[in-house]
Write a protein that holds these residues in place. Sequence first.
Motif, PDB file in Angstrom:
ATOM      1  N   ALA A  51      19.056   6.306   9.826  1.00  0.00           N
ATOM      2  CA  ALA A  51      17.815   6.699   9.164  1.00  0.00           C
ATOM      3  C   ALA A  51      18.033   8.048   8.506  1.00  0.00           C
ATOM      4  CB  ALA A  51      16.659   6.787  10.172  1.00  0.00           C
ATOM      5  N   VAL A  52      17.335   8.296   7.401  1.00  0.00           N
ATOM      6  CA  VAL A  52      17.497   9.552   6.683  1.00  0.00           C
ATOM      7  C   VAL A  52      16.428  10.544   7.147  1.00  0.00           C
ATOM      8  CG1 VAL A  52      16.012   8.961   4.717  1.00  0.00           C
ATOM      9  CG2 VAL A  52      17.912  10.531   4.392  1.00  0.00           C
ATOM     10  N   LEU A  53      16.794  11.802   7.216  1.00  0.00           N
ATOM     11  CA  LEU A  53      15.880  12.881   7.590  1.00  0.00           C
ATOM     12  C   LEU A  53      15.553  13.677   6.329  1.00  0.00           C
ATOM     13  CD1 LEU A  53      17.821  14.203  10.735  1.00  0.00           C
ATOM     14  CD2 LEU A  53      16.194  12.312  10.613  1.00  0.00           C
ATOM     15  N   LEU A  54      14.262  13.861   6.076  1.00  0.00           N
ATOM     16  CA  LEU A  54      13.823  14.573   4.882  1.00  0.00           C
ATOM     17  C   LEU A  54      13.048  15.829   5.274  1.00  0.00           C
ATOM     18  CD1 LEU A  54      12.457  11.601   2.720  1.00  0.00           C
ATOM     19  CD2 LEU A  54      14.729  12.643   2.618  1.00  0.00           C
ATOM     20  N   ALA A  55      13.259  16.883   4.533  1.00  0.00           N
ATOM     21  CA  ALA A  55      12.512  18.121   4.751  1.00  0.00           C
ATOM     22  C   ALA A  55      11.028  17.886   4.521  1.00  0.00           C
ATOM     23  CB  ALA A  55      13.026  19.210   3.812  1.00  0.00           C
ATOM     24  N   GLY A  56      10.200  18.336   5.459  1.00  0.00           N
ATOM     25  CA  GLY A  56       8.758  18.203   5.306  1.00  0.00           C
ATOM     26  C   GLY A  56       8.209  16.835   5.610  1.00  0.00           C
ATOM     27  N   VAL A  57       9.048  15.915   6.126  1.00  0.00           N
ATOM     28  CA  VAL A  57       8.612  14.548   6.444  1.00  0.00           C
ATOM     29  C   VAL A  57       8.974  14.243   7.892  1.00  0.00           C
ATOM     30  CG1 VAL A  57       8.870  12.096   5.885  1.00  0.00           C
ATOM     31  CG2 VAL A  57       8.918  13.804   4.066  1.00  0.00           C
ATOM     32  N   ALA A  58       7.970  13.928   8.698  1.00  0.00           N
ATOM     33  CA  ALA A  58       8.216  13.636  10.108  1.00  0.00           C
ATOM     34  C   ALA A  58       8.853  12.263  10.305  1.00  0.00           C
ATOM     35  CB  ALA A  58       6.908  13.722  10.889  1.00  0.00           C
ATOM     36  N   GLU A  59       8.481  11.310   9.451  1.00  0.00           N
ATOM     37  CA  GLU A  59       8.987   9.935   9.578  1.00  0.00           C
ATOM     38  C   GLU A  59      10.464   9.849   9.265  1.00  0.00           C
ATOM     39  OE1 GLU A  59       8.079   5.483   7.674  1.00  0.00           O
ATOM     40  OE2 GLU A  59       7.017   7.261   6.948  1.00  0.00           O
ATOM     41  N   ARG A  60      11.186   9.087  10.099  1.00  0.00           N
ATOM     42  CA  ARG A  60      12.598   8.774   9.823  1.00  0.00           C
ATOM     43  C   ARG A  60      12.623   7.489   8.995  1.00  0.00           C
ATOM     44  NH1 ARG A  60      12.320  13.620  11.891  1.00  0.00           N
ATOM     45  NH2 ARG A  60      14.029  14.208  13.272  1.00  0.00           N
ATOM     46  N   LEU A  61      13.246   7.522   7.838  1.00  0.00           N
ATOM     47  CA  LEU A  61      13.249   6.367   6.939  1.00  0.00           C
ATOM     48  C   LEU A  61      14.544   5.573   7.112  1.00  0.00           C
ATOM     49  CD1 LEU A  61      11.899   8.203   3.779  1.00  0.00           C
ATOM     50  CD2 LEU A  61      10.607   6.791   5.370  1.00  0.00           C
ATOM     51  N   PRO A  62      14.437   4.282   7.471  1.00  0.00           N
ATOM     52  CA  PRO A  62      15.641   3.485   7.737  1.00  0.00           C
ATOM     53  C   PRO A  62      16.491   3.256   6.489  1.00  0.00           C
ATOM     54  CG  PRO A  62      13.684   2.101   7.727  1.00  0.00           C
ATOM     55  CD  PRO A  62      13.187   3.514   7.659  1.00  0.00           C
ATOM     56  N   ILE A  63      17.789   3.315   6.687  1.00  0.00           N
ATOM     57  CA  ILE A  63      18.757   3.019   5.628  1.00  0.00           C
ATOM     58  C   ILE A  63      19.265   1.600   5.867  1.00  0.00           C
ATOM     59  CG2 ILE A  63      20.934   3.692   4.547  1.00  0.00           C
ATOM     60  CD1 ILE A  63      20.494   6.498   5.825  1.00  0.00           C
ATOM     61  N   SER A  64      19.175   0.762   4.880  1.00  0.00           N
ATOM     62  CA  SER A  64      19.624  -0.621   5.063  1.00  0.00           C
ATOM     63  C   SER A  64      21.142  -0.681   5.138  1.00  0.00           C
ATOM     64  CB  SER A  64      19.134  -1.496   3.902  1.00  0.00           C
ATOM     65  OG  SER A  64      19.796  -1.155   2.693  1.00  0.00           O
ATOM     66  N   ARG A  65      21.655  -1.740   5.781  1.00  0.00           N
ATOM     67  CA  ARG A  65      23.108  -1.919   5.871  1.00  0.00           C
ATOM     68  C   ARG A  65      23.734  -1.980   4.478  1.00  0.00           C
ATOM     69  NH1 ARG A  65      21.489  -5.392  10.164  1.00  0.00           N
ATOM     70  NH2 ARG A  65      22.279  -4.688  12.186  1.00  0.00           N
ATOM     71  N   ARG A  66      23.031  -2.620   3.568  1.00  0.00           N
ATOM     72  CA  ARG A  66      23.560  -2.767   2.208  1.00  0.00           C
ATOM     73  C   ARG A  66      23.696  -1.420   1.512  1.00  0.00           C
ATOM     74  NH1 ARG A  66      21.021  -6.726  -2.496  1.00  0.00           N
ATOM     75  NH2 ARG A  66      22.561  -6.235  -4.104  1.00  0.00           N
ATOM     76  N   GLN A  67      22.743  -0.528   1.742  1.00  0.00           N
ATOM     77  CA  GLN A  67      22.760   0.766   1.054  1.00  0.00           C
ATOM     78  C   GLN A  67      23.545   1.841   1.799  1.00  0.00           C
ATOM     79  OE1 GLN A  67      21.147  -0.809  -2.039  1.00  0.00           O
ATOM     80  NE2 GLN A  67      21.541   1.372  -2.035  1.00  0.00           N
ATOM     81  N   TRP A  68      23.872   1.602   3.077  1.00  0.00           N
ATOM     82  CA  TRP A  68      24.541   2.639   3.860  1.00  0.00           C
ATOM     83  C   TRP A  68      25.845   3.126   3.228  1.00  0.00           C
ATOM     84  CZ3 TRP A  68      24.383   6.603   6.659  1.00  0.00           C
ATOM     85  CH2 TRP A  68      25.471   7.041   7.423  1.00  0.00           C
ATOM     86  N   PRO A  69      26.733   2.256   2.748  1.00  0.00           N
ATOM     87  CA  PRO A  69      27.972   2.767   2.129  1.00  0.00           C
ATOM     88  C   PRO A  69      27.714   3.694   0.956  1.00  0.00           C
ATOM     89  CG  PRO A  69      28.165   0.419   2.580  1.00  0.00           C
ATOM     90  CD  PRO A  69      26.726   0.776   2.817  1.00  0.00           C
ATOM     91  N   THR A  70      26.700   3.372   0.132  1.00  0.00           N
ATOM     92  CA  THR A  70      26.366   4.237  -1.010  1.00  0.00           C
ATOM     93  C   THR A  70      25.806   5.562  -0.537  1.00  0.00           C
ATOM     94  OG1 THR A  70      25.899   2.302  -2.385  1.00  0.00           O
ATOM     95  CG2 THR A  70      24.983   4.415  -3.114  1.00  0.00           C
ATOM     96  N   VAL A  71      24.900   5.513   0.448  1.00  0.00           N
ATOM     97  CA  VAL A  71      24.324   6.745   0.978  1.00  0.00           C
ATOM     98  C   VAL A  71      25.421   7.602   1.606  1.00  0.00           C
ATOM     99  CG1 VAL A  71      22.725   7.698   2.682  1.00  0.00           C
ATOM    100  CG2 VAL A  71      22.071   5.673   1.364  1.00  0.00           C
ATOM    101  N   LYS A  72      26.275   6.995   2.373  1.00  0.00           N
ATOM    102  CA  LYS A  72      27.351   7.719   3.040  1.00  0.00           C
ATOM    103  C   LYS A  72      28.268   8.393   2.023  1.00  0.00           C
ATOM    104  CE  LYS A  72      31.017   7.015   6.467  1.00  0.00           C
ATOM    105  NZ  LYS A  72      31.697   6.011   7.328  1.00  0.00           N
ATOM    106  N   ALA A  73      28.616   7.660   0.971  1.00  0.00           N
ATOM    107  CA  ALA A  73      29.499   8.222  -0.058  1.00  0.00           C
ATOM    108  C   ALA A  73      28.787   9.330  -0.831  1.00  0.00           C
ATOM    109  CB  ALA A  73      29.935   7.118  -1.025  1.00  0.00           C
ATOM    110  N   THR A  74      27.504   9.140  -1.124  1.00  0.00           N
ATOM    111  CA  THR A  74      26.757  10.136  -1.873  1.00  0.00           C
ATOM    112  C   THR A  74      26.624  11.451  -1.107  1.00  0.00           C
ATOM    113  OG1 THR A  74      25.467   8.432  -2.980  1.00  0.00           O
ATOM    114  CG2 THR A  74      24.536  10.653  -2.975  1.00  0.00           C
ATOM    115  N   LEU A  75      26.390  11.327   0.210  1.00  0.00           N
ATOM    116  CA  LEU A  75      26.226  12.516   1.048  1.00  0.00           C
ATOM    117  C   LEU A  75      27.556  13.062   1.567  1.00  0.00           C
ATOM    118  CD1 LEU A  75      23.068  11.470   3.122  1.00  0.00           C
ATOM    119  CD2 LEU A  75      23.173  12.756   0.974  1.00  0.00           C
ATOM    120  N   LYS A  76      28.643  12.328   1.229  1.00  0.00           N
ATOM    121  CA  LYS A  76      29.987  12.726   1.651  1.00  0.00           C
ATOM    122  C   LYS A  76      30.066  12.880   3.178  1.00  0.00           C
ATOM    123  CE  LYS A  76      31.280  14.998  -2.667  1.00  0.00           C
ATOM    124  NZ  LYS A  76      30.151  14.488  -3.486  1.00  0.00           N
ATOM    125  N   LEU A  77      29.604  11.847   3.885  1.00  0.00           N
ATOM    126  CA  LEU A  77      29.585  11.887   5.347  1.00  0.00           C
ATOM    127  C   LEU A  77      30.913  11.403   5.919  1.00  0.00           C
ATOM    128  CD1 LEU A  77      26.034  10.372   5.890  1.00  0.00           C
ATOM    129  CD2 LEU A  77      26.684  12.778   5.938  1.00  0.00           C
TER     130      LEU A  77
END
Length: 251
Positions: A225-251
Amino acid sequence: MNDVLKVLIVDDEAMARARLRDLLGDIADEYPTRVVGMVANGAEALRMIEQEPVDLVLADIRMPVMDGVEFARKLAERPCPPGVIFTTAYDEYAVTAFDVEAVDYLVKPVRAGRLAAALARFRRSRTPETGGEGAGGEGRTHFSVTERGRILLVPVDEVRYLKAEMKYVTAFTSERDYVLDESLVQLEEEFGERFLRIHRNCLVARSAIVGVEREGEADGEPHWAVLLAGVAERLPISRRQWPTVKATLKL
């Protein structure tokens, strides 16, 4: 193209013409326009354009004498024709509209936010690429939100995430949420440099991301799940989008 767009409104109903004129006035601070004429059919529109060149035409499709599609085809035969945005009560002409290279296709009743998005798309189509977001100074800085008889301008920079629910998209800031009359696909196309897709129904502001967190281990459905500044809710990252998110954030 000048900053102020010269617009011609074409519709066989006087009330519909007046509504479009008023909507253009409502969003004029962000998208300045000058209505150079309002006519009832395509034939009248062609005659007016001969006398007064315009940048953009807002045209109905079903009209007497000459309908909007025939009008757009005749317009396309001219050198440097103006753009055409169709405004119609009927959604079955969408494919035909894009066959004649319409800028956009708005179904009545047209909303201010949707019209603003169409104007933004038209400006981008007429602005030469210069190599970076905002280089031409034409990108939207605010979302237009119709709410209880008012039109609110919500700064794009204040939006933490955009979530599609049913047929609407909700824009969430750290203080409250707003309903937009736009599609998530359109918003991703327009603001891809600012927002990152984490799920088929959710885009998050890249600048608001502070980290990711593993969730769901206890119930057997682990996910990130992604953590956003000023947002209490944790937003789920789908399996399909995880590789893109991971690469974008350089995790």
